[in-house]
Scaffold this motif. Structure first.
Motif, PDB file in Angstrom:
ATOM      1  N   LEU A 146      23.029  60.085   0.828  1.00  0.00           N
ATOM      2  CA  LEU A 146      21.957  58.725   0.072  1.00  0.00           C
ATOM      3  C   LEU A 146      23.299  58.045  -0.552  1.00  0.00           C
ATOM      4  CD1 LEU A 146      18.268  59.076  -1.064  1.00  0.00           C
ATOM      5  CD2 LEU A 146      19.601  58.260   1.557  1.00  0.00           C
ATOM      6  N   PRO A 147      23.896  58.532  -1.588  1.00  0.00           N
ATOM      7  CA  PRO A 147      25.127  57.716  -2.714  1.00  0.00           C
ATOM      8  C   PRO A 147      26.345  56.992  -1.679  1.00  0.00           C
ATOM      9  CG  PRO A 147      24.094  59.403  -3.656  1.00  0.00           C
ATOM     10  CD  PRO A 147      23.421  59.568  -2.489  1.00  0.00           C
ATOM     11  N   LEU A 148      27.037  57.977  -0.690  1.00  0.00           N
ATOM     12  CA  LEU A 148      27.841  57.309   0.260  1.00  0.00           C
ATOM     13  C   LEU A 148      27.176  56.759   1.360  1.00  0.00           C
ATOM     14  CD1 LEU A 148      28.940  60.985   0.814  1.00  0.00           C
ATOM     15  CD2 LEU A 148      30.415  59.731  -0.717  1.00  0.00           C
ATOM     16  N   ALA A 149      26.366  56.552   1.879  1.00  0.00           N
ATOM     17  CA  ALA A 149      25.447  55.858   2.877  1.00  0.00           C
ATOM     18  C   ALA A 149      25.379  54.538   1.799  1.00  0.00           C
ATOM     19  CB  ALA A 149      24.630  55.982   3.357  1.00  0.00           C
ATOM     20  N   LYS A 150      25.355  54.386   0.694  1.00  0.00           N
ATOM     21  CA  LYS A 150      24.521  52.916  -0.316  1.00  0.00           C
ATOM     22  C   LYS A 150      25.967  52.415  -0.278  1.00  0.00           C
ATOM     23  CE  LYS A 150      22.029  50.119  -2.185  1.00  0.00           C
ATOM     24  NZ  LYS A 150      21.029  49.601  -2.085  1.00  0.00           N
ATOM     25  N   ASN A 151      26.855  52.891  -0.204  1.00  0.00           N
ATOM     26  CA  ASN A 151      28.460  52.337  -0.461  1.00  0.00           C
ATOM     27  C   ASN A 151      28.966  51.750   0.516  1.00  0.00           C
ATOM     28  OD1 ASN A 151      28.361  52.493  -3.655  1.00  0.00           O
ATOM     29  ND2 ASN A 151      27.303  53.452  -3.730  1.00  0.00           N
ATOM     30  N   GLN A 152      28.160  52.618   2.016  1.00  0.00           N
ATOM     31  CA  GLN A 152      29.272  51.962   3.075  1.00  0.00           C
ATOM     32  C   GLN A 152      30.883  53.194   3.184  1.00  0.00           C
ATOM     33  OE1 GLN A 152      27.415  50.017   5.021  1.00  0.00           O
ATOM     34  NE2 GLN A 152      26.298  50.693   3.895  1.00  0.00           N
ATOM     35  N   LEU A 153      30.118  54.546   3.339  1.00  0.00           N
ATOM     36  CA  LEU A 153      31.447  55.005   2.573  1.00  0.00           C
ATOM     37  C   LEU A 153      31.438  56.181   3.578  1.00  0.00           C
ATOM     38  CD1 LEU A 153      31.800  55.490  -1.904  1.00  0.00           C
ATOM     39  CD2 LEU A 153      33.143  54.552   0.254  1.00  0.00           C
ATOM     40  N   LEU A 154      30.608  57.011   4.576  1.00  0.00           N
ATOM     41  CA  LEU A 154      30.188  57.541   5.495  1.00  0.00           C
ATOM     42  C   LEU A 154      31.421  56.941   7.032  1.00  0.00           C
ATOM     43  CD1 LEU A 154      27.229  58.138   5.175  1.00  0.00           C
ATOM     44  CD2 LEU A 154      28.845  59.829   4.128  1.00  0.00           C
ATOM     45  N   LYS A 155      32.753  57.288   7.160  1.00  0.00           N
ATOM     46  CA  LYS A 155      33.244  56.999   8.238  1.00  0.00           C
ATOM     47  C   LYS A 155      33.643  58.056   9.167  1.00  0.00           C
ATOM     48  CE  LYS A 155      34.050  53.162   4.844  1.00  0.00           C
ATOM     49  NZ  LYS A 155      34.021  51.934   5.569  1.00  0.00           N
ATOM     50  N   LYS A 156      33.849  59.045   8.857  1.00  0.00           N
ATOM     51  CA  LYS A 156      33.908  60.176   9.682  1.00  0.00           C
ATOM     52  C   LYS A 156      32.401  61.017   9.564  1.00  0.00           C
ATOM     53  CE  LYS A 156      38.106  59.164  10.544  1.00  0.00           C
ATOM     54  NZ  LYS A 156      39.007  59.930   9.969  1.00  0.00           N
ATOM     55  N   ASP A 157      32.957  62.815  10.847  1.00  0.00           N
ATOM     56  CA  ASP A 157      31.673  63.331  11.063  1.00  0.00           C
ATOM     57  C   ASP A 157      31.659  63.752   9.478  1.00  0.00           C
ATOM     58  OD1 ASP A 157      31.793  62.566  13.374  1.00  0.00           O
ATOM     59  OD2 ASP A 157      32.991  63.795  14.028  1.00  0.00           O
ATOM     60  N   ILE A 158      30.002  63.845   9.827  1.00  0.00           N
ATOM     61  CA  ILE A 158      29.197  64.813   8.564  1.00  0.00           C
ATOM     62  C   ILE A 158      29.131  66.518   9.223  1.00  0.00           C
ATOM     63  CG2 ILE A 158      27.329  65.286   6.420  1.00  0.00           C
ATOM     64  CD1 ILE A 158      26.931  62.101   7.235  1.00  0.00           C
ATOM     65  N   HIS A 159      29.716  67.200   7.734  1.00  0.00           N
ATOM     66  CA  HIS A 159      29.477  68.848   8.957  1.00  0.00           C
ATOM     67  C   HIS A 159      28.506  69.453   7.638  1.00  0.00           C
ATOM     68  CE1 HIS A 159      32.095  68.808  11.738  1.00  0.00           C
ATOM     69  NE2 HIS A 159      33.145  68.216  10.910  1.00  0.00           N
ATOM     70  N   ILE A 160      27.669  70.175   8.259  1.00  0.00           N
ATOM     71  CA  ILE A 160      26.284  70.258   6.723  1.00  0.00           C
ATOM     72  C   ILE A 160      25.556  72.022   7.772  1.00  0.00           C
ATOM     73  CG2 ILE A 160      24.361  70.476   6.151  1.00  0.00           C
ATOM     74  CD1 ILE A 160      24.136  67.604   7.636  1.00  0.00           C
ATOM     75  N   SER A 161      25.822  72.955   6.484  1.00  0.00           N
ATOM     76  CA  SER A 161      25.229  74.440   6.441  1.00  0.00           C
ATOM     77  C   SER A 161      24.188  74.143   5.699  1.00  0.00           C
ATOM     78  CB  SER A 161      26.030  75.449   6.862  1.00  0.00           C
ATOM     79  OG  SER A 161      26.904  75.220   5.418  1.00  0.00           O
TER      80      SER A 161
END
Length: 326
Positions: A146-161
């Motif tokens: 959430l903090p990354l999205a709030k600051n418009q910082l998601l620029k590339k793919d997100i990898h999660i396990s």
């Protein structure tokens, strides 16, 4: 006192709700509905409640009382829509299934369900009468991003396990819930296709509308009973220190989320409504580790947190819980 009812009272999430409710100073239990255990004493099903005075003489009932303020729906996925037909419109609803989490499914029977992640939209929850409680994986993952999205910082793919305990699959027995299968075992499942991806993607897009990259999620079944540990990584041009500042700022008014300066382990959050995050920076990758108890912050504790907000109570009321560390 807030009079509450529970439908689907014999499962894991209902059991956790009852354990929290009996120590909540502002709640009284009006009735607990179970079609399969009608007229049976509650503590004979949830046997850890033996001797608890508030539950001592309460039996499961077949029908929901109309003299309640709020009902928790714990019947499981696909059942909540059926249950709503028999619930009076004046009664507030918190649904713990996935039936109303997605926006296109959130309006039903003149009820508009709000996605109940307090760290995302606390003010909307306060004004709502109908809450769709988030999924457990979705909670752990969204709190990490959430903090990354709030600051418009998601620029590339997100990898999660992420790995979850056996209680994440519910109480109904299945091949992968047997002790002999789970013990000393681990497996990946629903790779890139887990149902919680929909609510994760929906929430991120509501905050950062220009996020067009992909989310790759690999969930695992663990050989333990409860808890989720999630590892997420994505590109970041910011330093570790700057990212930590962004997370601290975002969660400064959210009492159940905290940032750790040292590596974390799942026992720190078991039996609590906490989410603890740990950030690492490796070259151009920001790594966020997230831990929650899937039955509390990932389900029943978050439901109580939402109820507190809906009734203008302190958000932490009845939820100041200590982890079982050893």
């Amino acid at each position: 006192m807030i009079k509450i009812g529970i439908i689907g009272g014999t499962g894991f999430t209902a059991g956790e709700l009852i354990r929290l409710i009996i120590h909540h100073p502002k709640i009284s239990i009006k009735n607990i509905v179970s079609q399969s255990h009608t007229e049976k004493l509650v503590h004979l099903v949830h046997q850890d409640l033996l001797g608890e005075k508030k539950i001592k003489n309460i039996k499961f009932t077949r029908n929901l009382s109309k003299e309640i303020d709020i009902v928790f729906l714990c019947s499981g996925h696909g059942q909540s829509r059926k249950e709503l037909h028999n619930i009076s419109e004046h009664i507030k609803v918190i649904d713990l299934s996935q039936d109303f989490r997605i926006n296109i499914q959130s309006i039903f029977n003149n009820r508009n369900f709000i996605y109940g992640l307090p760290e995302f939209q606390k003010e909307r929850i306060k004004k709502s009468n109908n809450i769709a409680n988030p999924g457990c994986f979705a909670t752990a993952i969204l709190l990490a991003v959430l903090p990354l999205a709030k600051n418009q910082l998601l620029k590339k793919d997100i990898h999660i396990s992420a790995i979850t305990g056996s209680t994440g699959s519910g109480k109904k027995l299945s091949d992968t819930n047997h002790f002999s299968w789970r013990n000393n075992n681990i497996s990946a499942y629903k790779i890139f296709q887990h149902q919680h991806l929909q609510e994760i993607e929906q929430t991120i897009h509501q905050i950062q509308k220009n996020f067009y990259s992909k989310i790759y999620f690999v969930p695992y079944r663990g050989n333990f009973s409860r808890g989720i540990i999630t590892t997420l990584y994505t590109d970041s041009v910011l330093s570790l220190e700057k990212n930590q500042e962004i997370y601290e700022e975002y969660y400064k008014n959210h009492p159940f989320v905290m940032i750790s300066d040292v590596n974390i382990d799942m026992k720190q959050v078991i039996n609590t409504n906490k989410c603890i995050l740990y950030l690492i920076k490796e070259k151009d990758q920001l790594i966020v580790i997230s831990i929650i108890d899937n039955l509390i912050k990932g389900a029943s504790g978050q439901a109580i947190q939402n109820m507190n907000l809906m009734f203008n109570l302190d958000e932490t009321c009845g939820l100041r819980l200590k982890s079982v560390r050893f």
